[in-house]
Write an enzyme that holds these catalytic residues in place. Sequence first.
Site, PDB file in Angstrom:
ATOM      1  N   TYR A   1       0.817  -0.573   0.257  1.00 26.08           N
ATOM      2  CA  TYR A   1       0.272   0.315  -0.246  1.00 26.08           C
ATOM      3  C   TYR A   1       0.430   1.384  -0.170  1.00 26.08           C
ATOM      4  CZ  TYR A   1      -4.561   1.890   0.785  1.00 26.08           C
ATOM      5  OH  TYR A   1      -5.500   3.393   0.932  1.00 26.08           O
TER       6      TYR A   1
ATOM      7  N   LYS B   1      -3.433   7.996   3.387  1.00 31.29           N
ATOM      8  CA  LYS B   1      -4.670   8.279   3.956  1.00 31.29           C
ATOM      9  C   LYS B   1      -4.941   8.690   5.592  1.00 31.29           C
ATOM     10  CE  LYS B   1      -7.161   5.814   0.527  1.00 31.29           C
ATOM     11  NZ  LYS B   1      -8.406   6.969   0.354  1.00 31.29           N
TER      12      LYS B   1
END
Length: 275
Positions: A175, A182
């Site tokens: 990720y 995020k």
Amino acid sequence: MLFIFYSAFFNKKNMTTDKPLLGKNALVFGVANKWSIAWAIAKAWHKAGARLVIGYQGERLKKSVEELLAELPGEDTPLAFPCDVTDEEQVSQFFAKTKAHFPKIHVLLHSIAFAPKEALEKNFYETSRQDFLRTFETSVYSLIALAREAKALFSEGGSILTLSYYGSEKVIPNYKIMGPAKAALESTVRYLAYELGKDGIRVNALSPGPINTLAARGISGFTKFLKESALKSPLGRNTETTDVASAALFLATDESRAITGQTLYIDCGYSIMGF
């Protein structure tokens, strides 16, 4: 007469329950295709009675978005305007066009995230300054830009939603740069919620479990992670776009009027698990 009164009352009540967003105007950013989470949310809001305005990025997505909107039931096709969230002029033009049709809005969805392919292929510590800035501008700053422009149209208060992911809290291999992005997005939600609260505007994030979208498939090893997530989740399954849409509908209505600044996990319980 008494029977007729009660019948009319409950029929009206049921109609309102079926259409909790009737008379509301909703802006949706991030619809890319029929599999996208943003589209599932847009459909749920439309079914609940909201009038939609879709912001799409560039001519490449225009035809796809228009075809999707044409499939929605009802006589009035939702509006769609181009909006590259990294271009301040386009953002301003989008809201000017929206205001010409709807002087006020009640709901806004920010479902926008991007990281250059190179940043997802390299080690995280090899992330370039350019890729870092581009990721954060598109994935995080865009929420601030949209909220700032939308504020004047939220004359009756309302709800702003964005989409996050568990990688903001824990390391999810592959990720990479999107994890810190995020995390910054969730912090942005809290600060926006604090400053916009006095205007009756609530700001929250939805954090779904892994969903088999086209964007997710671009992450290396995603298919394996999807299987593992279902095995380890208390509910024994993966999250579906309709699960997220249901939560987004709740947070768009007055039923959630006391909820703001939160990140709501919709991941079948995966995030509560330890080893």
